[in-house]
Design a protein around this motif. Structure first.
Motif, mmCIF file in Angstrom:
data_model
loop_
_atom_site.group_PDB
_atom_site.id
_atom_site.type_symbol
_atom_site.label_atom_id
_atom_site.label_comp_id
_atom_site.label_asym_id
_atom_site.label_seq_id
_atom_site.Cartn_x
_atom_site.Cartn_y
_atom_site.Cartn_z
ATOM 1 N N GLY A 89 9.282 -16.028 0.316
ATOM 2 C CA GLY A 89 9.909 -16.602 -0.872
ATOM 3 C C GLY A 89 9.106 -16.370 -2.131
ATOM 4 O O GLY A 89 9.652 -16.071 -3.202
ATOM 5 N N MET A 90 7.786 -16.488 -2.023
ATOM 6 C CA MET A 90 6.935 -16.300 -3.197
ATOM 7 C C MET A 90 6.848 -14.824 -3.583
ATOM 8 O O MET A 90 6.692 -14.494 -4.762
ATOM 9 C CB MET A 90 5.539 -16.874 -2.957
ATOM 10 N N ALA A 91 6.958 -13.926 -2.615
ATOM 11 C CA ALA A 91 6.979 -12.488 -2.914
ATOM 12 C C ALA A 91 8.181 -12.162 -3.785
ATOM 13 O O ALA A 91 8.062 -11.487 -4.816
ATOM 14 C CB ALA A 91 7.020 -11.678 -1.623
ATOM 15 N N GLU A 92 9.338 -12.653 -3.383
ATOM 16 C CA GLU A 92 10.549 -12.413 -4.160
ATOM 17 C C GLU A 92 10.444 -13.043 -5.549
ATOM 18 O O GLU A 92 10.784 -12.429 -6.561
ATOM 19 C CB GLU A 92 11.761 -12.966 -3.419
ATOM 20 N N ALA A 93 9.943 -14.266 -5.606
ATOM 21 C CA ALA A 93 9.814 -14.963 -6.885
ATOM 22 C C ALA A 93 8.813 -14.263 -7.809
ATOM 23 O O ALA A 93 9.058 -14.132 -9.010
ATOM 24 C CB ALA A 93 9.411 -16.411 -6.652
ATOM 25 N N ALA A 94 7.683 -13.805 -7.275
ATOM 26 C CA ALA A 94 6.680 -13.133 -8.108
ATOM 27 C C ALA A 94 7.209 -11.810 -8.654
ATOM 28 O O ALA A 94 6.937 -11.450 -9.796
ATOM 29 C CB ALA A 94 5.398 -12.901 -7.311
ATOM 30 N N ALA A 95 7.986 -11.090 -7.843
ATOM 31 C CA ALA A 95 8.500 -9.787 -8.259
ATOM 32 C C ALA A 95 9.691 -9.892 -9.206
ATOM 33 O O ALA A 95 9.839 -9.075 -10.114
ATOM 34 C CB ALA A 95 8.881 -8.966 -7.032
ATOM 35 N N PHE A 96 10.533 -10.909 -8.982
ATOM 36 C CA PHE A 96 11.808 -10.931 -9.707
ATOM 37 C C PHE A 96 12.080 -12.225 -10.476
ATOM 38 O O PHE A 96 13.064 -12.289 -11.208
ATOM 39 C CB PHE A 96 12.958 -10.677 -8.725
ATOM 40 N N GLY A 97 11.227 -13.237 -10.318
ATOM 41 C CA GLY A 97 11.525 -14.522 -10.923
ATOM 42 C C GLY A 97 10.443 -15.131 -11.781
ATOM 43 O O GLY A 97 10.590 -16.261 -12.234
ATOM 44 N N ASP A 98 9.341 -14.416 -12.028
ATOM 45 C CA ASP A 98 8.304 -14.951 -12.904
ATOM 46 C C ASP A 98 8.829 -14.863 -14.337
ATOM 47 O O ASP A 98 9.080 -13.760 -14.840
ATOM 48 C CB ASP A 98 7.004 -14.157 -12.753
#
Length: 183
Positions: free
Chosen positions: A78-87
Motif C-alpha cells: 500500500g505504501m509503495a503505491e501511495a509513494a509512487a502515485f499519491g504523495d
C-alpha cells in the motif's frame, strides 16, 4: 526506549523490495498489483512502515503508515503505491522515472511517548510531534542525511508539522519516538 530488536533476513528484505517494484510496475500498466504470498511468518506480523522513493538522491515520494494494524507485506504494498502515485508533493511517477528510482523501506517500532528530548539519539530515533490537529514525523535516517544535531532534528520535526521551531518544548506538544529497520 529499549532497542528495536526487529530484523529481517536478506531474503525477506529482497521480497519486500521486489514487492514494491511489482506494485509500481502493475500500477504503471494500469493493472491491479498481485501480492505474492510472503515467504515467512515474519512478513505477516503487524508493523508500521514507510516506503521512500528517490531519483539521483533526491526525494521522489515518501508515504508511510505509522500504526502496525495489518500484515507488513500488505502495508509495504500500500505504501509503495501511495509513494509512487499519491504523495501530494509530487506528480504520479512515470514509467521513465521508474527506471531510475531507488527504493528505501523503513519498518517502524511502535510509537512511544518520549520521556525527555535530551534522550533522543540522532540516527537511532525517529520522531513524531503532535500539537492539536497538527503532527509531523521524521524517520531516523533524515537527520543523518542532513547532518542535523538533536536540537535541529527536534526543530525540523516541528517544522514538518507546520509548527514553530522549538514547539517540542511547549507542554501542549506531545513528542513520540520510535526506531526503524531501514534498508
Amino acid at each position: 526506549m529499549d532497542a528495536f530488536h526487529f530484523t529481517l533476513t536478506p531474503d525477506e528484505k529482497h521480497y519486500l523490495k521486489e514487492l514494491v517494484r511489482l506494485v509500481i510496475v502493475a500500477r504503471l500498466a494500469g493493472r491491479e498489483p498481485p501480492l505474492p504470498p510472503p515467504p515467512t511468518e515474519t512478513l505477516r506480523r503487524q508493523f508500521g512502515a514507510f516506503v521512500t522513493l528517490t531519483i539521483d538522491g533526491r526525494l521522489r515520494g515518501c508515504i508511510g503508515h505509522i500504526v502496525g494494524d495489518r500484515p507488513l507485506y500488505e502495508t509495504i504494498a500500500g505504501m509503495a503505491e501511495a509513494a509512487a502515485f499519491g504523495d501530494p508533493r509530487f506528480p504520479p511517477l512515470s514509467r521513465r522515472e521508474f527506471e531510475n528510482v531507488a527504493i528505501e523501506i523503513s519498518i517502524l517500532s511502535p510509537l512511544a511517548p518520549c520521556p525527555d528530548p535530551a534522550l533522543v539519539t540522532v540516527g537511532r530515533h525517529g520522531l513524531l510531534v503532535r500539537q492539536g490537529s497538527r503532527s509531523g514525523l521524521l524517520l531516523p535516517q533524515v537527520p543523518v542525511e542532513w547532518g542535523w544535531d538533536r536540537e535541529t532534528f527536534l526543530d525540523q520535526t516541528c517544522h514538518k508539522a507546520g509548527l514553530a521551531q522549538g514547539c517540542w518544548k511547549d507542554p501542549k506538544t506531545t513528542l513520540f519516538w520510535f526506531e526503524a529497520e531501514v534498508f
